[in-house]
Scaffold this active site. Structure first.
Site, PDB file in Angstrom:
ATOM      1  N   ARG A 209       0.853  -1.192   0.000  1.00 19.78           N
ATOM      2  CA  ARG A 209       0.000   0.000   0.000  1.00 19.78           C
ATOM      3  C   ARG A 209       0.890   1.244   0.000  1.00 19.78           C
ATOM      4  O   ARG A 209       2.083   1.172   0.304  1.00 19.78           O
ATOM      5  CB  ARG A 209      -0.896   0.006   1.239  1.00 19.78           C
ATOM      6  CG  ARG A 209      -1.977  -1.050   1.222  1.00 19.78           C
ATOM      7  CD  ARG A 209      -2.623  -1.178   2.599  1.00 19.78           C
ATOM      8  NE  ARG A 209      -3.174   0.082   3.086  1.00 19.78           N
ATOM      9  CZ  ARG A 209      -3.475   0.333   4.359  1.00 19.78           C
ATOM     10  NH1 ARG A 209      -3.267  -0.582   5.286  1.00 19.78           N
ATOM     11  NH2 ARG A 209      -3.977   1.499   4.710  1.00 19.78           N
TER      12      ARG A 209
ATOM     13  N   SER B  55       0.419   4.001   1.906  1.00 21.71           N
ATOM     14  CA  SER B  55       0.438   4.767   3.154  1.00 21.71           C
ATOM     15  C   SER B  55       1.836   4.761   3.756  1.00 21.71           C
ATOM     16  O   SER B  55       2.651   3.857   3.494  1.00 21.71           O
ATOM     17  CB  SER B  55      -0.563   4.191   4.153  1.00 21.71           C
ATOM     18  OG  SER B  55      -0.067   2.997   4.728  1.00 21.71           O
TER      19      SER B  55
ATOM     20  N   LYS C 156      -3.070  -7.850  10.876  1.00 25.73           N
ATOM     21  CA  LYS C 156      -4.435  -7.634  11.379  1.00 25.73           C
ATOM     22  C   LYS C 156      -5.393  -7.236  10.260  1.00 25.73           C
ATOM     23  O   LYS C 156      -6.611  -7.379  10.409  1.00 25.73           O
ATOM     24  CB  LYS C 156      -4.441  -6.572  12.484  1.00 25.73           C
ATOM     25  CG  LYS C 156      -4.089  -5.168  12.047  1.00 25.73           C
ATOM     26  CD  LYS C 156      -4.085  -4.214  13.234  1.00 25.73           C
ATOM     27  CE  LYS C 156      -3.689  -2.806  12.841  1.00 25.73           C
ATOM     28  NZ  LYS C 156      -4.659  -2.144  11.941  1.00 25.73           N
ATOM     29  N   ASP C 157      -4.870  -6.757   9.126  1.00 20.86           N
ATOM     30  CA  ASP C 157      -5.726  -6.366   8.001  1.00 20.86           C
ATOM     31  C   ASP C 157      -5.994  -7.524   7.039  1.00 20.86           C
ATOM     32  O   ASP C 157      -6.808  -7.388   6.125  1.00 20.86           O
ATOM     33  CB  ASP C 157      -5.081  -5.223   7.202  1.00 20.86           C
ATOM     34  CG  ASP C 157      -4.988  -3.927   7.985  1.00 20.86           C
ATOM     35  OD1 ASP C 157      -5.840  -3.713   8.880  1.00 20.86           O
ATOM     36  OD2 ASP C 157      -4.064  -3.138   7.716  1.00 20.86           O
TER      37      ASP C 157
ATOM     38  N   THR D 221     -11.671   6.480  17.802  1.00 19.11           N
ATOM     39  CA  THR D 221     -11.209   5.180  17.315  1.00 19.11           C
ATOM     40  C   THR D 221     -12.065   4.762  16.125  1.00 19.11           C
ATOM     41  O   THR D 221     -13.252   5.068  16.077  1.00 19.11           O
ATOM     42  CB  THR D 221     -11.259   4.094  18.408  1.00 19.11           C
ATOM     43  OG1 THR D 221     -10.883   2.839  17.823  1.00 19.11           O
ATOM     44  CG2 THR D 221     -12.651   3.950  19.002  1.00 19.11           C
TER      45      THR D 221
ATOM     46  N   SER E 191     -12.044   1.500  15.322  1.00 21.47           N
ATOM     47  CA  SER E 191     -12.139   0.058  15.546  1.00 21.47           C
ATOM     48  C   SER E 191     -13.315  -0.295  16.448  1.00 21.47           C
ATOM     49  O   SER E 191     -13.403   0.190  17.579  1.00 21.47           O
ATOM     50  CB  SER E 191     -10.830  -0.431  16.192  1.00 21.47           C
ATOM     51  OG  SER E 191     -10.995  -1.670  16.830  1.00 21.47           O
ATOM     52  N   LEU E 192     -14.213  -1.155  15.960  1.00 25.87           N
ATOM     53  CA  LEU E 192     -15.329  -1.608  16.793  1.00 25.87           C
ATOM     54  C   LEU E 192     -14.835  -2.439  17.970  1.00 25.87           C
ATOM     55  O   LEU E 192     -15.457  -2.452  19.033  1.00 25.87           O
ATOM     56  CB  LEU E 192     -16.322  -2.417  15.958  1.00 25.87           C
ATOM     57  CG  LEU E 192     -17.055  -1.673  14.846  1.00 25.87           C
ATOM     58  CD1 LEU E 192     -18.062  -2.605  14.167  1.00 25.87           C
ATOM     59  CD2 LEU E 192     -17.761  -0.439  15.376  1.00 25.87           C
ATOM     60  N   ARG E 193     -13.725  -3.137  17.781  1.00 31.10           N
ATOM     61  CA  ARG E 193     -13.142  -3.929  18.873  1.00 31.10           C
ATOM     62  C   ARG E 193     -12.732  -3.023  20.031  1.00 31.10           C
ATOM     63  O   ARG E 193     -13.065  -3.275  21.198  1.00 31.10           O
ATOM     64  CB  ARG E 193     -11.917  -4.701  18.348  1.00 31.10           C
ATOM     65  CG  ARG E 193     -11.103  -5.393  19.453  1.00 31.10           C
ATOM     66  CD  ARG E 193      -9.802  -5.940  18.876  1.00 31.10           C
ATOM     67  NE  ARG E 193      -8.988  -4.923  18.243  1.00 31.10           N
ATOM     68  CZ  ARG E 193      -8.195  -4.070  18.896  1.00 31.10           C
ATOM     69  NH1 ARG E 193      -8.100  -4.130  20.208  1.00 31.10           N
ATOM     70  NH2 ARG E 193      -7.497  -3.165  18.240  1.00 31.10           N
ATOM     71  N   ARG E 194     -11.997  -1.958  19.716  1.00 35.48           N
ATOM     72  CA  ARG E 194     -11.586  -1.015  20.759  1.00 35.48           C
ATOM     73  C   ARG E 194     -12.795  -0.325  21.361  1.00 35.48           C
ATOM     74  O   ARG E 194     -12.907  -0.165  22.578  1.00 35.48           O
ATOM     75  CB  ARG E 194     -10.617   0.015  20.169  1.00 35.48           C
ATOM     76  CG  ARG E 194      -9.270  -0.575  19.782  1.00 35.48           C
ATOM     77  CD  ARG E 194      -8.454   0.392  18.932  1.00 35.48           C
ATOM     78  NE  ARG E 194      -7.137  -0.154  18.606  1.00 35.48           N
ATOM     79  CZ  ARG E 194      -6.398   0.231  17.569  1.00 35.48           C
ATOM     80  NH1 ARG E 194      -6.852   1.164  16.741  1.00 35.48           N
ATOM     81  NH2 ARG E 194      -5.209  -0.310  17.354  1.00 35.48           N
TER      82      ARG E 194
ATOM     83  N   ARG F 115     -11.026   8.567  11.068  1.00 33.83           N
ATOM     84  CA  ARG F 115     -10.423   7.897   9.912  1.00 33.83           C
ATOM     85  C   ARG F 115      -9.214   8.692   9.456  1.00 33.83           C
ATOM     86  O   ARG F 115      -8.934   9.772   9.927  1.00 33.83           O
ATOM     87  CB  ARG F 115     -11.442   7.796   8.758  1.00 33.83           C
ATOM     88  CG  ARG F 115     -12.585   6.826   8.980  1.00 33.83           C
ATOM     89  CD  ARG F 115     -12.179   5.371   9.032  1.00 33.83           C
ATOM     90  NE  ARG F 115     -11.237   4.991   7.977  1.00 33.83           N
ATOM     91  CZ  ARG F 115     -11.572   4.689   6.726  1.00 33.83           C
ATOM     92  NH1 ARG F 115     -12.833   4.720   6.355  1.00 33.83           N
ATOM     93  NH2 ARG F 115     -10.664   4.344   5.843  1.00 33.83           N
ATOM     94  N   GLY F 116      -8.513   8.144   8.472  1.00 33.94           N
ATOM     95  CA  GLY F 116      -7.322   8.796   7.948  1.00 33.94           C
ATOM     96  C   GLY F 116      -6.071   8.049   8.370  1.00 33.94           C
ATOM     97  O   GLY F 116      -6.108   7.177   9.232  1.00 33.94           O
ATOM     98  N   ASN F 117      -4.935   8.398   7.731  1.00 32.07           N
ATOM     99  CA  ASN F 117      -3.698   7.741   8.116  1.00 32.07           C
ATOM    100  C   ASN F 117      -3.255   8.239   9.489  1.00 32.07           C
ATOM    101  O   ASN F 117      -3.875   9.117  10.088  1.00 32.07           O
ATOM    102  CB  ASN F 117      -2.608   7.950   7.049  1.00 32.07           C
ATOM    103  CG  ASN F 117      -2.250   9.416   6.852  1.00 32.07           C
ATOM    104  OD1 ASN F 117      -2.287  10.213   7.789  1.00 32.07           O
ATOM    105  ND2 ASN F 117      -1.897   9.777   5.636  1.00 32.07           N
TER     106      ASN F 117
ATOM    107  N   THR G 181      -2.738  11.967   9.963  1.00 30.40           N
ATOM    108  CA  THR G 181      -4.006  12.706   9.924  1.00 30.40           C
ATOM    109  C   THR G 181      -4.738  12.593  11.249  1.00 30.40           C
ATOM    110  O   THR G 181      -5.283  13.575  11.772  1.00 30.40           O
ATOM    111  CB  THR G 181      -4.899  12.156   8.786  1.00 30.40           C
ATOM    112  OG1 THR G 181      -4.229  12.338   7.540  1.00 30.40           O
ATOM    113  CG2 THR G 181      -6.244  12.860   8.758  1.00 30.40           C
ATOM    114  N   ARG G 182      -4.736  11.395  11.838  1.00 29.46           N
ATOM    115  CA  ARG G 182      -5.411  11.201  13.120  1.00 29.46           C
ATOM    116  C   ARG G 182      -4.731  12.002  14.225  1.00 29.46           C
ATOM    117  O   ARG G 182      -5.405  12.616  15.067  1.00 29.46           O
ATOM    118  CB  ARG G 182      -5.441   9.710  13.472  1.00 29.46           C
ATOM    119  CG  ARG G 182      -6.225   8.878  12.478  1.00 29.46           C
ATOM    120  CD  ARG G 182      -6.343   7.434  12.931  1.00 29.46           C
ATOM    121  NE  ARG G 182      -6.746   6.575  11.822  1.00 29.46           N
ATOM    122  CZ  ARG G 182      -7.253   5.366  11.959  1.00 29.46           C
ATOM    123  NH1 ARG G 182      -7.411   4.854  13.164  1.00 29.46           N
ATOM    124  NH2 ARG G 182      -7.593   4.647  10.911  1.00 29.46           N
TER     125      ARG G 182
ATOM    126  N   CYS H 295     -12.272  -8.461  10.199  1.00 29.24           N
ATOM    127  CA  CYS H 295     -11.374  -7.481  10.806  1.00 29.24           C
ATOM    128  C   CYS H 295     -12.132  -6.372  11.534  1.00 29.24           C
ATOM    129  O   CYS H 295     -11.575  -5.705  12.401  1.00 29.24           O
ATOM    130  CB  CYS H 295     -10.498  -6.848   9.723  1.00 29.24           C
ATOM    131  SG  CYS H 295      -9.587  -8.031   8.721  1.00 29.24           S
TER     132      CYS H 295
END
Length: 322
Positions: free
Chosen positions: A10, A12, A82-83, A129, A131-134, A151-153, A156-157, A244
């Site tokens: 990727r 990023s 993880k992805d 976040t 992530s639904l897990r977090r 969202r974002g890299n 950006t976050r 994921c």
């Protein structure tokens, strides 16, 4: 025989850091060969204004890289493990798992909260976040906090946090440390608070199935301990038929034993609102890690994990339609 291998990555910043590390290590280990990076954008890199869970996770960050391999544009691809979905496209396989960095989640605070832990954040503090897990775990432990998608890299976050759009954000320790930003970590969240994502902290290298030349090259980067832990985690996720983007978390450890290494796997499934959270652990032979993951999945299913996940999938399907 000298050969040029093409590595899919990727675009990023974090993906490139990871892929360049693999490229550099392989070049040192195989000086007679050449390793070239081929960069691509994935759907997950392009769609930045929609929550990850609403897009769906069928290869969100991997599909384009996989097409590149199947069309022989590249020989293998480097992913944050993880992805990488637990079910891979026909013709592709997981060719190797590298030594794992710290898989924990990190709390990163706005400057006004410097020195605080997550327990000390004022009521109503906004935590970001994607992530639904977090999200599910933090809602369970800290219902007094407010949570907002981000969202974002990584840069950006962090910018959004520093601008004051959030009081804190949750990121992966490994990603921050790989980018030389470990000093931004305010707290490494303990497993009691946040079990990490399946495969978090490890790199997974995907390649064409049966490509013996590529597999032989990749074998030089494989880490046995990380591989056993991650295979157990991925078997657990696969058995639960989770993806994921669902609230499934894990923690794994290989324990040296006189009778042979044992693998301990802790896992959890939670509802989106954090009200229901099922957690258990399984221990078995480290020589058969997938059996440990399957055993843990059965334990959680007996405690209602299937019903929780079905309710989540139904909710996400409705949101995707709208």
């Amino acid at each position: 025989m000298a050969r040029t291998f093409k590595i899919g990555s990727r675009k990023s910043e974090l993906a490139l850091v990871q892929s360049r590390w693999v490229q550099s290590e392989l070049q040192k280990l195989h000086p007679d060969c050449s390793f070239e990076l081929v960069t691509m954008e994935t759907q997950g890199d392009i769609i930045l204004d929609v929550a990850l869970a609403k897009i769906g996770d069928k290869g969100l960050f991997t599909k384009e890289l996989e097409v590149g391999m199947l069309q022989h544009q590249t020989d293998f691809a480097v992913h944050s493990l993880k992805d990488l979905p637990t079910h891979l496209p026909e013709g592709l396989m997981l060719g190797g798992i590298t030594a794992r960095e710290n898989p924990a989640d990190a709390l990163v605070l706005h400057a006004k909260h410097a020195g605080a832990s997550i327990d000390a954040l004022p009521e109503g503090s906004v935590v970001g976040t994607s992530s639904l897990r977090r999200l599910a775990q933090l809602r369970h432990h800290y219902p007094q906090l407010s949570f907002k998608d981000i969202r974002g890299n990584l840069n950006t976050r962090l910018r959004k946090l520093d601008e004051g759009q959030y009081d804190a954000i949750i990121l992966a320790v490994a990603g921050l440390e790989r980018l030389g930003m470990g000093d931004r970590i305010s707290q490494k969240l303990p497993a009691e608070v946040s079990l990490h994502a399946v495969g978090q902290g490890a790199l997974g290298i995907e390649c064409r199935a049966g490509d013996e030349e590529v597999l032989a090259v990749l074998q030089s980067l494989v880490d046995a301990d990380s591989t056993r832990r991650c295979l157990a985690e991925r078997a657990f996720l696969r058995q639960l038929e989770g993806g994921c983007q669902v609230p499934i978390g894990v923690n794994s450890e290989v324990i040296a034993d006189a009778a042979g290494d044992r693998l301990q796997l802790t896992g959890m499934v939670a509802s989106l609102d954090g009200q229901q959270l099922i957690r258990d652990r399984a221990i078995g032979s480290a020589e058969d890690p997938e059996a440990v993951g399957i055993q843990l999945a059965h334990l959680l299913r007996e405690q209602g994990a299937t019903e929780i996940l079905q309710a989540i999938f139904a909710t996400l399907d409705r949101e995707a339609v709208h």
